[in-house]
Design a protein around this motif. Structure first.
Motif, PDB file in Angstrom:
ATOM      1  N   ALA A  97      68.186 -16.787  -3.519  1.00 27.87           N
ATOM      2  CA  ALA A  97      68.111 -17.771  -4.593  1.00 27.87           C
ATOM      3  C   ALA A  97      68.969 -17.396  -5.801  1.00 27.87           C
ATOM      4  CB  ALA A  97      66.650 -17.945  -5.025  1.00 27.87           C
ATOM      5  N   HIS A  98      69.058 -16.110  -6.118  1.00 30.19           N
ATOM      6  CA  HIS A  98      69.800 -15.692  -7.311  1.00 30.19           C
ATOM      7  C   HIS A  98      71.308 -15.618  -7.079  1.00 30.19           C
ATOM      8  CE1 HIS A  98      69.306 -11.981  -5.020  1.00 30.19           C
ATOM      9  NE2 HIS A  98      70.252 -11.425  -5.751  1.00 30.19           N
ATOM     10  N   ARG A  99      71.766 -15.913  -5.824  1.00 25.00           N
ATOM     11  CA  ARG A  99      73.209 -15.827  -5.529  1.00 25.00           C
ATOM     12  C   ARG A  99      73.763 -17.144  -4.981  1.00 25.00           C
ATOM     13  NH1 ARG A  99      75.349 -10.074  -3.914  1.00 25.00           N
ATOM     14  NH2 ARG A  99      76.952 -10.985  -5.265  1.00 25.00           N
ATOM     15  N   LEU A 100      73.033 -18.230  -5.208  1.00 27.04           N
ATOM     16  CA  LEU A 100      73.457 -19.524  -4.673  1.00 27.04           C
ATOM     17  C   LEU A 100      74.855 -19.912  -5.146  1.00 27.04           C
ATOM     18  CD1 LEU A 100      70.186 -21.663  -4.911  1.00 27.04           C
ATOM     19  CD2 LEU A 100      71.471 -21.131  -2.822  1.00 27.04           C
ATOM     20  N   ALA A 101      75.122 -19.776  -6.443  1.00 29.19           N
ATOM     21  CA  ALA A 101      76.409 -20.191  -6.990  1.00 29.19           C
ATOM     22  C   ALA A 101      77.559 -19.390  -6.386  1.00 29.19           C
ATOM     23  CB  ALA A 101      76.405 -20.058  -8.513  1.00 29.19           C
ATOM     24  N   GLU A 102      77.396 -18.079  -6.280  1.00 26.72           N
ATOM     25  CA  GLU A 102      78.451 -17.224  -5.733  1.00 26.72           C
ATOM     26  C   GLU A 102      78.736 -17.544  -4.270  1.00 26.72           C
ATOM     27  OE1 GLU A 102      78.144 -12.890  -6.771  1.00 26.72           O
ATOM     28  OE2 GLU A 102      76.240 -13.581  -7.586  1.00 26.72           O
ATOM     29  N   PHE A 103      77.680 -17.604  -3.472  1.00 25.49           N
ATOM     30  CA  PHE A 103      77.871 -17.796  -2.033  1.00 25.49           C
ATOM     31  C   PHE A 103      78.388 -19.194  -1.720  1.00 25.49           C
ATOM     32  CE2 PHE A 103      75.382 -14.267   0.290  1.00 25.49           C
ATOM     33  CZ  PHE A 103      75.773 -13.340  -0.667  1.00 25.49           C
ATOM     34  N   PHE A 104      77.912 -20.189  -2.460  1.00 25.28           N
ATOM     35  CA  PHE A 104      78.422 -21.543  -2.229  1.00 25.28           C
ATOM     36  C   PHE A 104      79.860 -21.686  -2.731  1.00 25.28           C
ATOM     37  CE2 PHE A 104      74.141 -23.588  -1.477  1.00 25.28           C
ATOM     38  CZ  PHE A 104      74.482 -24.079  -0.228  1.00 25.28           C
ATOM     39  N   GLY A 105      80.252 -20.881  -3.712  1.00 27.06           N
ATOM     40  CA  GLY A 105      81.646 -20.852  -4.128  1.00 27.06           C
ATOM     41  C   GLY A 105      82.528 -20.333  -3.003  1.00 27.06           C
ATOM     42  N   LEU A 106      82.066 -19.282  -2.325  1.00 24.56           N
ATOM     43  CA  LEU A 106      82.790 -18.747  -1.171  1.00 24.56           C
ATOM     44  C   LEU A 106      82.827 -19.775  -0.044  1.00 24.56           C
ATOM     45  CD1 LEU A 106      84.110 -16.310   0.291  1.00 24.56           C
ATOM     46  CD2 LEU A 106      81.794 -15.608   0.982  1.00 24.56           C
ATOM     47  N   TRP A 107      81.714 -20.432   0.198  1.00 26.77           N
ATOM     48  CA  TRP A 107      81.621 -21.471   1.236  1.00 26.77           C
ATOM     49  C   TRP A 107      82.625 -22.596   0.959  1.00 26.77           C
ATOM     50  CZ3 TRP A 107      78.413 -22.398   5.565  1.00 26.77           C
ATOM     51  CH2 TRP A 107      78.361 -23.724   6.016  1.00 26.77           C
ATOM     52  N   THR A 108      82.659 -23.055  -0.277  1.00 24.46           N
ATOM     53  CA  THR A 108      83.565 -24.146  -0.648  1.00 24.46           C
ATOM     54  C   THR A 108      85.023 -23.745  -0.471  1.00 24.46           C
ATOM     55  OG1 THR A 108      81.961 -25.000  -2.251  1.00 24.46           O
ATOM     56  CG2 THR A 108      84.249 -25.698  -2.524  1.00 24.46           C
ATOM     57  N   PHE A 109      85.367 -22.533  -0.854  1.00 23.48           N
ATOM     58  CA  PHE A 109      86.740 -22.054  -0.692  1.00 23.48           C
ATOM     59  C   PHE A 109      87.132 -22.026   0.782  1.00 23.48           C
ATOM     60  CE2 PHE A 109      89.660 -18.517   0.178  1.00 23.48           C
ATOM     61  CZ  PHE A 109      90.736 -18.874  -0.618  1.00 23.48           C
ATOM     62  N   ALA A 110      86.243 -21.508   1.622  1.00 22.51           N
ATOM     63  CA  ALA A 110      86.525 -21.416   3.057  1.00 22.51           C
ATOM     64  C   ALA A 110      86.696 -22.809   3.673  1.00 22.51           C
ATOM     65  CB  ALA A 110      85.400 -20.655   3.765  1.00 22.51           C
ATOM     66  N   ILE A 111      85.852 -23.767   3.261  1.00 16.54           N
ATOM     67  CA  ILE A 111      85.918 -25.130   3.786  1.00 16.54           C
ATOM     68  C   ILE A 111      87.215 -25.806   3.373  1.00 16.54           C
ATOM     69  CG2 ILE A 111      84.882 -27.419   3.668  1.00 16.54           C
ATOM     70  CD1 ILE A 111      83.362 -25.368   5.398  1.00 16.54           C
ATOM     71  N   ARG A 112      87.614 -25.610   2.124  1.00 20.43           N
ATOM     72  CA  ARG A 112      88.856 -26.225   1.646  1.00 20.43           C
ATOM     73  C   ARG A 112      90.072 -25.648   2.350  1.00 20.43           C
ATOM     74  NH1 ARG A 112      87.688 -26.773  -4.909  1.00 20.43           N
ATOM     75  NH2 ARG A 112      86.191 -28.514  -4.711  1.00 20.43           N
ATOM     76  N   LEU A 113      90.036 -24.359   2.610  1.00 19.67           N
ATOM     77  CA  LEU A 113      91.136 -23.737   3.348  1.00 19.67           C
ATOM     78  C   LEU A 113      91.226 -24.325   4.751  1.00 19.67           C
ATOM     79  CD1 LEU A 113      93.351 -21.577   3.337  1.00 19.67           C
ATOM     80  CD2 LEU A 113      91.643 -19.933   4.160  1.00 19.67           C
ATOM     81  N   ALA A 114      90.081 -24.488   5.403  1.00 15.78           N
ATOM     82  CA  ALA A 114      90.055 -25.079   6.744  1.00 15.78           C
ATOM     83  C   ALA A 114      90.555 -26.512   6.730  1.00 15.78           C
ATOM     84  CB  ALA A 114      88.627 -25.034   7.302  1.00 15.78           C
ATOM     85  N   SER A 115      90.287 -27.223   5.636  1.00 19.42           N
ATOM     86  CA  SER A 115      90.710 -28.617   5.520  1.00 19.42           C
ATOM     87  C   SER A 115      92.225 -28.758   5.421  1.00 19.42           C
ATOM     88  CB  SER A 115      90.051 -29.264   4.298  1.00 19.42           C
ATOM     89  OG  SER A 115      88.649 -29.284   4.456  1.00 19.42           O
TER      90      SER A 115
END
Length: 209
Positions: free
Chosen positions: A139-157
């Motif tokens: 719960a305390h790392r949602l912003a960080e991990f979702f930032g990594l998730w978003t970066f990875a998804i955009r790269l794949a796109s």
């Protein structure tokens, strides 16, 4: 820019112990490349390969968006009943069927079915994947991990459509083969999803909160 990249690298290192999250992210990178092909190239494929007229293409985009809304809505409820993993797995298999239907469409009618299925899968894959990822993040790392998730998804796109373009170029304009080859991304995503354990990922996230 450099500071942001350093932060992403550090977040990636911090995320590595969360095996189910990183496996799911790898799965999402694979299938999101295929989803990006559908989003960015559906209209081009419809006109150049299937023979859609401009007005038909406009209706196609409208249908895709409506179907995506329906897919996100329906699977939002379905994943709570059948489980996030099964819902995502079914969606990825739906994407495989979509690509094959589009590749072998000989009539506009068949392609319309492929487009409707693509829209449903588009909405469900994006909502289900992100919801499932949220279960594996402390719960305390949602912003960080979702930032990594978003970066990875955009790269794949970016990589997905580039791969489609490369296959089209190497085959001298054979877009049917290119869209059929896109099934590989969804199959890889499905295979990467198999070892993900939802209960284990949730327990690890909860114990780290």
């Amino acid at each position: 820019m450099l500071q942001s990249l350093r932060q992403l690298r550090q977040t990636f290192r911090d995320a590595r112990p969360y095996k189910d999250f990183t496996r799911l992210m790898a799965c999402a990178v694979a299938y999101q490349g295929g989803v990006a092909v559908a989003i960015s190239l559906a209209a081009i494929y419809a006109e150049q390969v299937i023979g859609f007229q401009p007005q038909e293409t406009m209706v196609l985009i409208f249908v895709l968006n409506i179907a995506a809304f329906v897919g996100a809505f329906v699977f939002g409820y379905a994943q709570d009943r059948i489980g996030h993993k099964l819902a995502l797995a079914l969606t990825l298999l739906g994407w495989v069927l979509t690509c094959l239907l589009a590749a072998f469409s000989s009539t506009k009618e068949v392609f319309w079915w492929a487009a409707a299925l693509a829209g449903i899968c588009m909405g469900s894959s994006q909502s289900t994947g992100r919801a499932m990822a949220g279960l594996f993040i402390p719960a305390h790392r949602l912003a960080e991990f979702f930032g990594l998730w978003t970066f990875a998804i955009r790269l794949a796109s970016i990589v997905g459509p580039l791969g489609y373009g490369l296959i089209t170029w190497l085959t001298e304009g054979n877009q049917r083969l290119a869209i059929a080859s896109t099934t590989v991304l969804f199959v890889v995503g499905w295979l990467l999803l198999l070892p993900v354990n939802v209960q284990r990922g949730q327990r690890q996230a909860a114990s780290s909160s």
